[in-house]
Design an enzyme around this catalytic site. Structure first.
Site, mmCIF file in Angstrom:
data_model
loop_
_atom_site.group_PDB
_atom_site.id
_atom_site.type_symbol
_atom_site.label_atom_id
_atom_site.label_comp_id
_atom_site.label_asym_id
_atom_site.label_seq_id
_atom_site.Cartn_x
_atom_site.Cartn_y
_atom_site.Cartn_z
ATOM 1 N N HIS A 224 0.837 -1.200 0.000
ATOM 2 C CA HIS A 224 0.000 0.000 0.000
ATOM 3 C C HIS A 224 0.875 1.255 0.000
ATOM 4 O O HIS A 224 1.252 1.752 -1.042
ATOM 5 C CB HIS A 224 -0.939 -0.067 1.214
ATOM 6 C CG HIS A 224 -2.056 0.929 1.221
ATOM 7 N ND1 HIS A 224 -2.326 1.758 0.172
ATOM 8 C CD2 HIS A 224 -2.984 1.222 2.173
ATOM 9 C CE1 HIS A 224 -3.361 2.526 0.460
ATOM 10 N NE2 HIS A 224 -3.777 2.229 1.684
ATOM 11 N N HIS B 246 -2.293 -0.294 -12.018
ATOM 12 C CA HIS B 246 -3.246 0.037 -10.946
ATOM 13 C C HIS B 246 -4.364 -0.994 -10.917
ATOM 14 O O HIS B 246 -4.744 -1.535 -11.958
ATOM 15 C CB HIS B 246 -3.841 1.436 -11.145
ATOM 16 C CG HIS B 246 -4.402 2.012 -9.882
ATOM 17 N ND1 HIS B 246 -5.688 1.777 -9.488
ATOM 18 C CD2 HIS B 246 -3.834 2.765 -8.914
ATOM 19 C CE1 HIS B 246 -5.890 2.390 -8.330
ATOM 20 N NE2 HIS B 246 -4.772 2.992 -7.954
ATOM 21 N N ARG C 192 -3.393 11.981 -10.467
ATOM 22 C CA ARG C 192 -2.537 12.414 -9.357
ATOM 23 C C ARG C 192 -1.075 12.396 -9.803
ATOM 24 O O ARG C 192 -0.255 13.175 -9.333
ATOM 25 C CB ARG C 192 -2.758 11.509 -8.132
ATOM 26 C CG ARG C 192 -4.200 11.525 -7.633
ATOM 27 C CD ARG C 192 -4.426 10.490 -6.556
ATOM 28 N NE ARG C 192 -4.137 9.144 -7.055
ATOM 29 C CZ ARG C 192 -4.054 8.058 -6.277
ATOM 30 N NH1 ARG C 192 -4.247 8.165 -4.978
ATOM 31 N NH2 ARG C 192 -3.790 6.880 -6.805
ATOM 32 N N ASP D 95 2.362 6.985 -7.409
ATOM 33 C CA ASP D 95 3.647 6.723 -6.767
ATOM 34 C C ASP D 95 4.830 6.835 -7.721
ATOM 35 O O ASP D 95 5.978 6.823 -7.280
ATOM 36 C CB ASP D 95 3.631 5.324 -6.132
ATOM 37 C CG ASP D 95 2.630 5.252 -4.998
ATOM 38 O OD1 ASP D 95 2.572 6.207 -4.211
ATOM 39 O OD2 ASP D 95 1.898 4.259 -4.905
HETATM 40 N N1 HAX Z 1 5.202 -4.081 -13.680
HETATM 41 C C1 HAX Z 1 5.225 -5.384 -14.026
HETATM 42 N N2 HAX Z 1 4.151 -6.189 -14.006
HETATM 43 C C2 HAX Z 1 2.998 -5.615 -13.649
HETATM 44 C C3 HAX Z 1 2.886 -4.263 -13.315
HETATM 45 C C4 HAX Z 1 4.053 -3.485 -13.317
HETATM 46 N N3 HAX Z 1 4.081 -2.214 -12.970
HETATM 47 N N4 HAX Z 1 1.599 -3.991 -12.999
HETATM 48 C C5 HAX Z 1 0.922 -5.148 -13.127
HETATM 49 N N5 HAX Z 1 1.774 -6.137 -13.527
HETATM 50 C C6 HAX Z 1 1.485 -7.554 -13.670
HETATM 51 C C7 HAX Z 1 0.997 -8.079 -12.333
HETATM 52 O O1 HAX Z 1 2.087 -8.383 -11.484
HETATM 53 C C8 HAX Z 1 0.219 -9.288 -12.768
HETATM 54 O O2 HAX Z 1 1.145 -10.316 -13.058
HETATM 55 P P1 HAX Z 1 0.816 -11.860 -12.675
HETATM 56 O O3 HAX Z 1 -0.365 -12.196 -13.533
HETATM 57 O O4 HAX Z 1 2.066 -12.568 -13.040
HETATM 58 O O5 HAX Z 1 0.485 -11.875 -11.215
HETATM 59 C C9 HAX Z 1 -0.399 -8.831 -14.088
HETATM 60 O O6 HAX Z 1 0.400 -7.737 -14.548
HETATM 61 C C10 HAX Z 1 -1.841 -8.360 -13.947
HETATM 62 O O7 HAX Z 1 -1.912 -7.392 -12.919
HETATM 63 P P2 HAX Z 1 -3.019 -6.239 -12.946
HETATM 64 O O8 HAX Z 1 -4.352 -6.900 -12.879
HETATM 65 O O9 HAX Z 1 -2.768 -5.322 -14.094
HETATM 66 O O10 HAX Z 1 -2.701 -5.434 -11.637
HETATM 67 P P3 HAX Z 1 -3.170 -5.763 -10.160
HETATM 68 O O11 HAX Z 1 -4.520 -5.163 -9.977
HETATM 69 O O12 HAX Z 1 -3.003 -7.192 -9.833
HETATM 70 O O13 HAX Z 1 -2.083 -4.968 -9.314
HETATM 71 C C11 HAX Z 1 -0.673 -3.162 -8.798
HETATM 72 C C12 HAX Z 1 -2.070 -3.563 -9.277
HETATM 73 C C13 HAX Z 1 -0.671 -1.640 -8.584
HETATM 74 C C14 HAX Z 1 -0.346 -3.848 -7.449
HETATM 75 C C15 HAX Z 1 0.350 -3.543 -9.885
HETATM 76 O O14 HAX Z 1 0.077 -2.837 -11.070
HETATM 77 C C16 HAX Z 1 1.774 -3.317 -9.447
HETATM 78 O O15 HAX Z 1 2.367 -4.184 -8.820
HETATM 79 N N6 HAX Z 1 2.369 -2.130 -9.791
HETATM 80 C C17 HAX Z 1 3.682 -1.773 -9.357
HETATM 81 C C18 HAX Z 1 3.675 -1.343 -7.877
HETATM 82 C C19 HAX Z 1 2.942 -0.029 -7.685
HETATM 83 O O16 HAX Z 1 3.114 0.929 -8.429
HETATM 84 N N7 HAX Z 1 2.092 0.054 -6.643
HETATM 85 C C20 HAX Z 1 1.370 1.289 -6.282
HETATM 86 C C21 HAX Z 1 -0.080 1.326 -6.719
HETATM 87 C C22 HAX Z 1 -0.746 2.625 -6.367
HETATM 88 C C23 HAX Z 1 -1.379 2.566 -4.991
HETATM 89 O O17 HAX Z 1 -2.462 2.040 -4.833
HETATM 90 N N8 HAX Z 1 -0.678 3.078 -3.992
HETATM 91 O O18 HAX Z 1 -1.128 3.034 -2.704
#
Ligand code: HAX
Length: 437
Positions: free
Chosen positions: A270, A316, A325, A371
């Protein structure tokens, strides 16, 4: 008219509206839940209500119906400032209307009058070990204020349910008034040998936070207001908002409830993503001794993915376009720090990474989220202590969750208690569904 009187004025209409909706349409079906969702973190299950913000997958967050650019353009600003008073945003959250300058100042004045922090909170923070994480310190300071809760006192004295929102508003104003100074004190204790800058009564809430952190550069006061506005609210299903709401739904006061929210913000999935995004950009800077070429950047992104890591700051759970944002902070950086090399890398990443993620074909949203850049801006102004970024996020998040908590009390939202099933029950449900064509 005071903030409390204004709230009391608009409340009857809202109560009537919700009572009518429940009476006439309480059994109307909104959603269905799959086994995948039950085992998958309840993603996208429509089971919460808030009127303070809504995240549209293609458009991003709206606060009380206003987009981020609209909020930044319409809310009143301090003289000579680019970014509005945070007090104006809190007014918008609580009352649902864009405030006049006098109304924004009403909140700012409430905050000033309530900002004094009991000495024992400072003593408590002093007593914690030097290696205590700033988020633990923040959470401990918040919960330590619980003995000042007006709600808890009035509840024990006996009050009508229809009055619950009044002490909740008191507590919420008291807590939000104190958070910038608490966070700044933690910053000084952890990173500045305890050299603490006391608040300046002539400054607004957001600018005062910048002042108390000891950052003197022009621009940081605007950035501080911008950061707090952008991190304030993102619907009610995100972990910090939901944890606060769940705890408060037991009629816990805001100190217990927001401390729960802060504890959930502390998790790496988070509130920590902003640190990881900045660390990744700094890695790029170190590896290439400056800003890389486009091809080097592309290769670095692929190397990260091939190592089984995600590109931090991209993707996301709900959004399907660039996060507004992110855009607001990007535009701020373009204006105030175009030559900062870390910003130049962040800019390059924004040009290269979406195409890389599309080529990889996994992420549902290849665009930047909030972020991807927030740490870069803090870093530029010399706030380089990564662990502290989540505390700053928490100060901002308090605005949304406390406003929601006041409304939850005002509308009589009950204790949350979803139903659990066992895996065997889900297997039976699945078998039955398969057997029925
Ligand atoms: N880089 C590489 N792979 C990514 C990715 C990224 N930035 N974003 C998503 N994917 C991958 C996921 O890991 C997932 O892979 P698997 O099927 O192998 O598990 C696949 O793409 C599908 O994921 P998704 O459905 O698009 O995304 P989720 O809803 O599962 O996850 C996340 C959302 C934000 C956690 C994800 O995009 C991520 O890990 N991003 C990088 C970390 C990040 O920026 N986090 C901050 C989010 C903002 C927030 O809420 N802050 O509080």
């Amino acid at each position: 008219m005071s903030l409390k009187e204004k709230f009391a004025e608009i409340l009857p209409e809202w109560r009537e509206r919700v009572t009518r909706l429940l009476k006439e349409s309480g059994d109307v079906k909104v959603d269905e839940v799959t086994i995948g969702q039950i085992y998958g973190g309840m993603r996208d299950v429509k089971a919460l209500v808030t009127d303070i913000s809504y995240v549209d997958p293609n458009e991003g967050i709206r606060f009380r119906g206003f987009t981020i650019p609209e909020v930044l353009a319409k809310l009143p600003k301090p003289a000579g400032a680019e970014i509005p008073y945070v007090g104006g945003l809190y007014y918008l959250f609580l009352i649902g209307q864009i405030p006049s300058e006098a109304e924004a100042l009403l909140v700012e004045d409430e905050w000033k009058a309530r900002s004094a922090i009991p000495q024992y909170v400072f003593d408590l923070l002093h007593a914690l070990p030097r290696d205590a994480h700033p988020m633990m310190m923040f959470s401990a300071a918040i919960v330590s204020l619980q003995n000042t809760s007006v709600f808890a006192r009035r509840y024990h004295e006996g009050m009508k349910k229809s009055e619950y929102w009044e002490p909740m508003l008191e507590d919420s104003l008291n807590l939000t008034a104190k958070l910038p100074a608490i966070a700044a004190f933690i910053y000084s204790l952890k990173y500045k040998n305890g050299v603490y800058t006391p608040p300046d009564p002539d400054l607004d809430w957001g600018a005062n936070f910048a002042h108390m952190l000891g950052v003197a550069q022009p621009g940081y006061r605007d950035l501080s207001r911008l950061y707090m506005i952008l991190h304030s609210d993102h619907e009610s299903g995100n972990a910090s908002a939901h944890a606060t709401h769940l705890a408060a739904s037991t009629l816990s006061d805001i100190y217990y409830a927001f401390s729960a929210g802060v504890n959930s913000l502390a998790g790496p999935l988070h509130g920590l993503a902003n640190q990881e995004a900045l660390a990744w950009l700094l890695d790029v800077h170190k590896r290439f001794n400056g800003v890389p070429t486009r091809e080097q950047m592309r290769q670095f992104a692929w190397d990260t993915l091939h190592a089984g890591r995600v590109i931090p700051g991209y993707g996301h759970a709900v959004l399907r376009r660039p996060d507004p944002r992110f855009t607001a902070q990007f535009e701020f950086a373009e204006k105030h720090m175009p030559d900062d090399e870390i910003f130049q890398i962040a800019k390059l990443v924004n040009e290269i990474v979406p195409a890389v993620l599309i080529e990889q074909g996994k992420a549902k949203n290849p665009s930047p989220n909030v972020d991807a850049i927030s740490g870069t801006l803090q870093h530029h102004y010399g706030v380089k202590e990564f662990d502290f970024y989540t505390v700053m996020f928490g100060v901002g998040r308090a605005l949304g969750v406390t406003a929601n908590a006041v409304w939850a009390r005002a509308l009589g939202q009950p204790i949350e208690r979803p139903k659990s099933l066992t895996t065997a029950m889900l297997e039976q449900i699945a078998a039955k569904a398969k057997a029925t064509p």
